[in-house]
Write an enzyme that holds these catalytic residues in place. Structure first.
Site, PDB file in Angstrom:
ATOM      1  N   THR A  77     -18.761  76.350 -62.169  1.00 21.01           N
ATOM      2  CA  THR A  77     -20.156  76.521 -62.015  1.00 21.01           C
ATOM      3  C   THR A  77     -20.596  76.478 -60.482  1.00 21.01           C
ATOM      4  O   THR A  77     -19.510  76.230 -59.629  1.00 21.01           O
ATOM      5  CB  THR A  77     -20.927  75.144 -62.438  1.00 21.01           C
ATOM      6  OG1 THR A  77     -20.348  74.107 -61.977  1.00 21.01           O
ATOM      7  CG2 THR A  77     -20.421  75.216 -64.217  1.00 21.01           C
ATOM      8  N   LYS A 205     -14.424  73.971 -47.420  1.00 24.53           N
ATOM      9  CA  LYS A 205     -13.117  74.067 -47.576  1.00 24.53           C
ATOM     10  C   LYS A 205     -12.085  73.304 -46.771  1.00 24.53           C
ATOM     11  O   LYS A 205     -10.789  72.672 -47.298  1.00 24.53           O
ATOM     12  CB  LYS A 205     -12.754  75.629 -47.564  1.00 24.53           C
ATOM     13  CG  LYS A 205     -13.743  76.416 -48.504  1.00 24.53           C
ATOM     14  CD  LYS A 205     -13.667  77.944 -48.255  1.00 24.53           C
ATOM     15  CE  LYS A 205     -14.251  78.708 -49.150  1.00 24.53           C
ATOM     16  NZ  LYS A 205     -14.578  79.924 -48.734  1.00 24.53           N
TER      17      LYS A 205
END
Lengths: 315, 188
Positions: A77, A205
């Site tokens: 999602t 990240k």
């Protein structure tokens, strides 16, 4: 493995599409409004065709996914910040049911790493999240293979949109606004490119990487983040006078996370062009390792998800 | 040096305890007539005694400049003044005595550089980051009132790049400038 996929965007659909090729079966797929489930494996092609045609995936509620007999929840999602919901609750539900989870959603791993690991330790299932960092590039598995303790830093370019813009600015001597409009026309940049150009996406990240190196302790708020919006074309010209160029570079160590525009050698390894990504994994005993490739895209990211699935132990 | 009412330590005519020491300074000169003299004058004027000059004509630095090694002697308390006088004269000092200014780094500054007093920014970099500005390129495509970019090449003591860059970062924050730093570490 029997996969239940949450999220039917580019990544979720590509995982469903490629699962068979990797020897896995899709028993459920859901988006935010409805779900298709079948204990014997859903007819992936038909379901995806309906979705692309603007119809519902299936006739069931999204929550029905958790009632299906699956081995691995694929959480694909959209990434959300702060409490990382609803992604976090999806992962918790699956771990509490003693299932594995493979995430493509960066939110929970960047923002609530310690909680995820605590839930995992109580569960028979485990979590993996290669797809959250650098798409198709095997970064986390490389760190795992080197053992995280022997990795001293990870640096690199992990946002293709920002890299595309800087590359075009340097090559064409154009200014940011001009190149951004071009990138949007080409579909490289989103209509709202904020998270890419302000460094947030790259920072998430590198926060995940710092969490892996230090076994937790970092969230987006702990990162020092600068974007590329203030960089004019003339700055790239000046950098080039000296054989340098400017890239949006992230750095993750056990001490912190930093993302910002940096000067790198024009012909150096980190000066990848276009939407390509690269990481440099600095190790204590083996020098620097470089890994470059496609950091985004449905099928590319799906390969990282499916590699993770392949690394999971049987339940 | 020596002009204006300065403290005794900075005055070349001040009394010293009589001890002199030999020092080596390594300079980088532009290959133009008169440059060597221009580099030696501040040394003599600041109370240094020239011992030898090794002018490495055949050996050109990556920037196309000529390295020159100067041996001199002076009282220890005058040496810093000599190095400063060389820099004030616009001479690039690569190494002075034990101190190596071995690391050269580039930074790119972006913002309203002219309106925020570029020369003040550069002197703050020299003072607060303990760096020497070796050269500077400025690009102001939108005029001096607009956003401009500048690339400064800095000489920094070996091993001190991280601290120097942190100081430059904080100057940038102060003056609302974007500082594009080099990536240190690894094989960048």
């Amino acid at each position: 493995m029997r996969l239940a996929i949450l999220g039917a965007g580019d990544v979720g659909r590509s995982v469903a599409d490629l699962a068979g090729e990797y020897g896995h079966e899709v028993v459920a797929i859901a988006d935010s409004t409805d779900a298709a489930t079948d204990p014997n494996g859903i007819a992936v092609a038909d379901v995806l065709e309906r979705k692309v045609g603007g119809e519902a995936l299936g006739t069931r509620d999204p929550g029905a996914v958790f009632e299906t007999d699956y081995d691995v929840l694929v959480e694909a999602t959209p990434t959300t910040l702060d409490d990382a919901e609803p992604g976090f609750s999806h992962v918790r539900r699956a771990l509490e049911d003693d299932r594995h989870v493979v995430l493509a959603n960066k939110g929970p791993v960047a923002e609530r790493y310690a909680e995820l690991r605590a839930l995992e330790s109580e569960s028979a299932g485990s979590i993996r999240f290669e797809a959250t960092v650098g798409g198709a590039i095997p970064i986390l598995s490389t760190i795992e293979d080197c053992t995280p303790q022997a990795v001293t830093a990870v640096r690199g370019v992990l946002n293709g949109t920002a890299n595309f813009i800087l590359t075009r600015m340097a090559a064409e001597g154009l200014d940011y606004e001009h190149v951004l409009a071009e990138a949007q026309d080409l579909g490289v940049a989103e209509a709202d490119p904020t998270f890419d150009v302000d460094g947030t996406d790259a920072a998430l990240k590198f926060v995940i990487l710092a969490n892996v190196l230090a076994d937790g302790g970092f969230a987006l708020d702990d990162a020092t983040v600068e974007g590329i919006q203030t960089i004019p074309g003339s700055a790239l010209d000046l950098a080039a006078e000296d054989g340098r160029t400017i890239r949006l570079i992230g750095e993750a160590t056990r001490d912190g996370v930093r993302v910002g525009p940096r000067l790198v050698a024009e012909n150096g390894a980190l000066a990848v062009s276009g939407t390509r990504n690269i990481v440099q994994i600095e190790t204590r005993n083996a020098g620097s390792l470089h890994s470059s490739g496609r950091g985004a895209g449905g099928p590319e990211t799906a390969t990282a998800v499916l590699s993770d699935v392949g690394r999971l132990p049987p339940l | 040096m020596g002009d204006g009412p300065e403290s005794d330590e900075d005055d070349p005519d001040a009394e010293t305890d009589g001890g002199v020491r030999a020092y080596t300074v390594r300079l980088e000169l532009v290959d133009e007539p008169g440059e060597l003299l221009r580099a030696l004058t501040p040394i003599a004027d600041s109370g240094g005694n020239l011992l030898s000059i090794h002018h490495e004509r055949g050996n050109i630095t990556p920037r196309g400049h000529i390295p020159v090694e100067v041996d001199l002697e002076c009282p220890p308390d005058r040496f810093d003044g000599i190095v400063q006088a060389l820099r004030d004269a616009g001479v690039n000092v690569i190494q002075a005595g034990e101190e190596h200014y071995g690391e050269e780094v580039n930074v790119v500054l972006v913002g309203h550089l002219v309106e925020t007093d570029l020369s003040n920014t550069l002197s703050r970099i020299e003072d607060e980051a303990d760096a020497v500005v070796l050269d500077l390129s400025l690009a102001a495509p939108d005029g001096t009132a607009g956003v401009a970019s500048a690339r400064a090449r800095l000489a920094i003591d070996s091993g001190r790049s991280a601290e120097a860059l942190a100081a430059i970062r904080s100057i940038g924050t102060d003056k609302d400038l974007t500082v594009v730093e080099p990536l240190l570490g690894g094989e960048a």
